[in-house]
Design a protein around this motif. Sequence first.
Motif, PDB file in Angstrom:
ATOM      1  N   VAL A   1      34.848  40.090  48.255  1.00  0.00           N
ATOM      2  CA  VAL A   1      33.758  41.178  48.385  1.00  0.00           C
ATOM      3  C   VAL A   1      34.008  42.450  47.668  1.00  0.00           C
ATOM      4  O   VAL A   1      34.260  43.318  48.629  1.00  0.00           O
ATOM      5  N   SER A   2      34.109  42.795  46.828  1.00  0.00           N
ATOM      6  CA  SER A   2      34.258  44.587  46.322  1.00  0.00           C
ATOM      7  C   SER A   2      33.196  45.250  45.858  1.00  0.00           C
ATOM      8  O   SER A   2      32.079  44.741  45.237  1.00  0.00           O
ATOM      9  N   LEU A   3      33.101  46.765  46.132  1.00  0.00           N
ATOM     10  CA  LEU A   3      32.120  47.464  45.583  1.00  0.00           C
ATOM     11  C   LEU A   3      31.516  47.545  44.024  1.00  0.00           C
ATOM     12  O   LEU A   3      31.273  47.337  43.619  1.00  0.00           O
ATOM     13  N   LYS A   4      33.009  47.428  43.362  1.00  0.00           N
ATOM     14  CA  LYS A   4      32.971  48.204  41.809  1.00  0.00           C
ATOM     15  C   LYS A   4      32.393  46.115  41.053  1.00  0.00           C
ATOM     16  O   LYS A   4      32.410  46.181  39.865  1.00  0.00           O
ATOM     17  N   LYS A   5      33.551  45.485  41.373  1.00  0.00           N
ATOM     18  CA  LYS A   5      33.631  43.887  41.265  1.00  0.00           C
ATOM     19  C   LYS A   5      32.700  43.333  41.166  1.00  0.00           C
ATOM     20  O   LYS A   5      32.567  42.347  41.097  1.00  0.00           O
ATOM     21  N   GLY A   6      32.284  42.874  42.187  1.00  0.00           N
ATOM     22  CA  GLY A   6      31.045  42.165  43.206  1.00  0.00           C
ATOM     23  C   GLY A   6      31.684  41.210  43.960  1.00  0.00           C
ATOM     24  O   GLY A   6      32.534  41.545  44.570  1.00  0.00           O
ATOM     25  N   ILE A   7      31.648  39.832  43.211  1.00  0.00           N
ATOM     26  CA  ILE A   7      32.180  38.743  43.969  1.00  0.00           C
ATOM     27  C   ILE A   7      33.014  38.080  43.048  1.00  0.00           C
ATOM     28  O   ILE A   7      32.628  37.304  42.516  1.00  0.00           O
ATOM     29  N   LEU A   8      34.526  37.680  43.460  1.00  0.00           N
ATOM     30  CA  LEU A   8      35.545  37.500  43.079  1.00  0.00           C
ATOM     31  C   LEU A   8      35.806  36.181  43.751  1.00  0.00           C
ATOM     32  O   LEU A   8      36.252  36.188  44.823  1.00  0.00           O
ATOM     33  N   LEU A   9      36.287  35.416  42.617  1.00  0.00           N
ATOM     34  CA  LEU A   9      37.296  34.413  43.753  1.00  0.00           C
ATOM     35  C   LEU A   9      38.749  34.419  42.848  1.00  0.00           C
ATOM     36  O   LEU A   9      38.743  33.595  41.500  1.00  0.00           O
ATOM     37  N   ARG A  10      39.417  34.770  42.555  1.00  0.00           N
ATOM     38  CA  ARG A  10      40.909  35.167  42.196  1.00  0.00           C
ATOM     39  C   ARG A  10      42.089  34.598  42.920  1.00  0.00           C
ATOM     40  O   ARG A  10      42.282  35.110  44.508  1.00  0.00           O
ATOM     41  N   LYS A  11      43.326  34.694  42.477  1.00  0.00           N
ATOM     42  CA  LYS A  11      45.217  35.296  43.246  1.00  0.00           C
ATOM     43  C   LYS A  11      44.530  35.954  43.604  1.00  0.00           C
ATOM     44  O   LYS A  11      44.847  37.532  42.751  1.00  0.00           O
ATOM     45  N   LEU A  12      44.985  36.597  45.072  1.00  0.00           N
ATOM     46  CA  LEU A  12      45.279  37.555  44.953  1.00  0.00           C
ATOM     47  C   LEU A  12      46.164  38.201  46.116  1.00  0.00           C
ATOM     48  O   LEU A  12      47.790  37.824  46.879  1.00  0.00           O
ATOM     49  N   GLU A  13      46.902  39.362  45.887  1.00  0.00           N
ATOM     50  CA  GLU A  13      48.327  40.040  46.107  1.00  0.00           C
ATOM     51  C   GLU A  13      48.705  41.150  46.890  1.00  0.00           C
ATOM     52  O   GLU A  13      47.493  42.153  46.018  1.00  0.00           O
ATOM     53  N   SER A  14      49.112  41.414  48.045  1.00  0.00           N
ATOM     54  CA  SER A  14      48.714  43.140  49.020  1.00  0.00           C
ATOM     55  C   SER A  14      49.285  43.749  48.266  1.00  0.00           C
ATOM     56  O   SER A  14      50.558  43.245  47.892  1.00  0.00           O
ATOM     57  N   THR A  15      49.287  45.408  48.208  1.00  0.00           N
ATOM     58  CA  THR A  15      50.042  46.631  47.921  1.00  0.00           C
ATOM     59  C   THR A  15      49.073  47.319  48.635  1.00  0.00           C
ATOM     60  O   THR A  15      48.418  47.321  49.348  1.00  0.00           O
ATOM     61  N   PRO A  16      50.100  48.587  48.741  1.00  0.00           N
ATOM     62  CA  PRO A  16      49.939  49.761  49.425  1.00  0.00           C
ATOM     63  C   PRO A  16      48.733  50.373  48.929  1.00  0.00           C
ATOM     64  O   PRO A  16      48.703  50.616  47.891  1.00  0.00           O
ATOM     65  N   GLY A  17      47.746  50.449  49.744  1.00  0.00           N
ATOM     66  CA  GLY A  17      46.239  50.923  49.681  1.00  0.00           C
ATOM     67  C   GLY A  17      45.124  49.695  48.893  1.00  0.00           C
ATOM     68  O   GLY A  17      44.325  50.308  48.168  1.00  0.00           O
ATOM     69  N   GLY A  18      45.716  48.682  48.610  1.00  0.00           N
ATOM     70  CA  GLY A  18      44.053  47.681  48.368  1.00  0.00           C
ATOM     71  C   GLY A  18      45.030  46.487  48.494  1.00  0.00           C
ATOM     72  O   GLY A  18      45.805  45.702  48.212  1.00  0.00           O
ATOM     73  N   LEU A  19      44.236  45.684  46.595  1.00  0.00           N
ATOM     74  CA  LEU A  19      44.942  44.692  46.477  1.00  0.00           C
ATOM     75  C   LEU A  19      44.769  44.048  45.024  1.00  0.00           C
ATOM     76  O   LEU A  19      44.209  45.178  44.157  1.00  0.00           O
ATOM     77  N   ILE A  20      45.827  43.761  44.794  1.00  0.00           N
ATOM     78  CA  ILE A  20      45.668  43.164  42.806  1.00  0.00           C
ATOM     79  C   ILE A  20      45.413  41.812  42.853  1.00  0.00           C
ATOM     80  O   ILE A  20      45.431  41.038  43.462  1.00  0.00           O
ATOM     81  N   VAL A  21      44.153  41.505  41.841  1.00  0.00           N
ATOM     82  CA  VAL A  21      43.408  41.243  41.334  1.00  0.00           C
ATOM     83  C   VAL A  21      43.988  39.972  40.122  1.00  0.00           C
ATOM     84  O   VAL A  21      44.762  40.859  39.063  1.00  0.00           O
ATOM     85  N   LYS A  22      44.739  39.130  40.096  1.00  0.00           N
ATOM     86  CA  LYS A  22      45.465  38.115  39.496  1.00  0.00           C
ATOM     87  C   LYS A  22      43.858  37.807  38.684  1.00  0.00           C
ATOM     88  O   LYS A  22      43.148  36.870  38.660  1.00  0.00           O
TER      89      LYS A  22
END
Length: 260
Positions: free
Chosen positions: A186-207
């Motif tokens: 659940v994100s402020l800018k992109k809404g609600i997504l079902l995606r593969k995610l990967e941790s990165t310093p300071g956030g998440l990479i959305v595949k």
Amino acid sequence: MSYVNENIKTLRNRMGLTQERLAELIGINRKALGAYEENRATPPLDKLNRLAALFGVTLDQLTQHRFAEDAPLFEEPVAEKPAEAPAVQVEKKRPFSRTGHPVAAFEALQAIPYVTYKYFDKYILDADFQNRLNELPAFGFPFREEGRVYRAFDMPSDSYLEDGIIIGEQLPYPSVVKGNERLLVVSLKKGILLRKLESTPGGLIVKNEGGEDFTLSDTDVRELWKPVGFFSRGLPQGQPDLSALSSQFNALKTRFDALV
């Protein structure tokens, strides 16, 4: 001044809907919706009413209130009071009517709140929403465990799964995400997504399957949910009758052999 064209695009993005999906929901084609969003055409009244109902706003809000990124969906204007008028406490208008169980029954059933498409924007932006979850439709879930938080969401429209409802178990955030499984974010800018995610310093990479990956900052990520269940709104397709196909094939082969 009317903001309807800009609002259609803004609210569609907040609900996590693609142009194709929103066009399908209101009974038009994607090109027509694109013309609305690009201010090349204005929706007729019947389409405006359907859009307002889908977004969960009034027709006046859809046309007159600017739902920009920095403007909450249910921000209510503060009425000016006459200088001589005494202070009066006004009850805030309820954003939606009571449709779920009463609080006591809700807690006794340990029911899971169900967030539909029309409430996606409220869920993300309305600070008071978390205190009103018991007013949402809800249902039980047989595999829940004590001490864990569960929630149901309408399946994001750009998901790889069919249209339905997904059950999620809340994960702490920030938390380590390895990128080998799909999570609900659940994100402020992109809404609600079902995606593969990967941790990165300071956030998440959305595949972004079929497109370019993008990054959500820690401040943009509101919640993270691990899918633990899924309900489909449609019946699965039946398996073909292989024995019947085999019989038809053998009959055709026999006829072909007779001809040659």
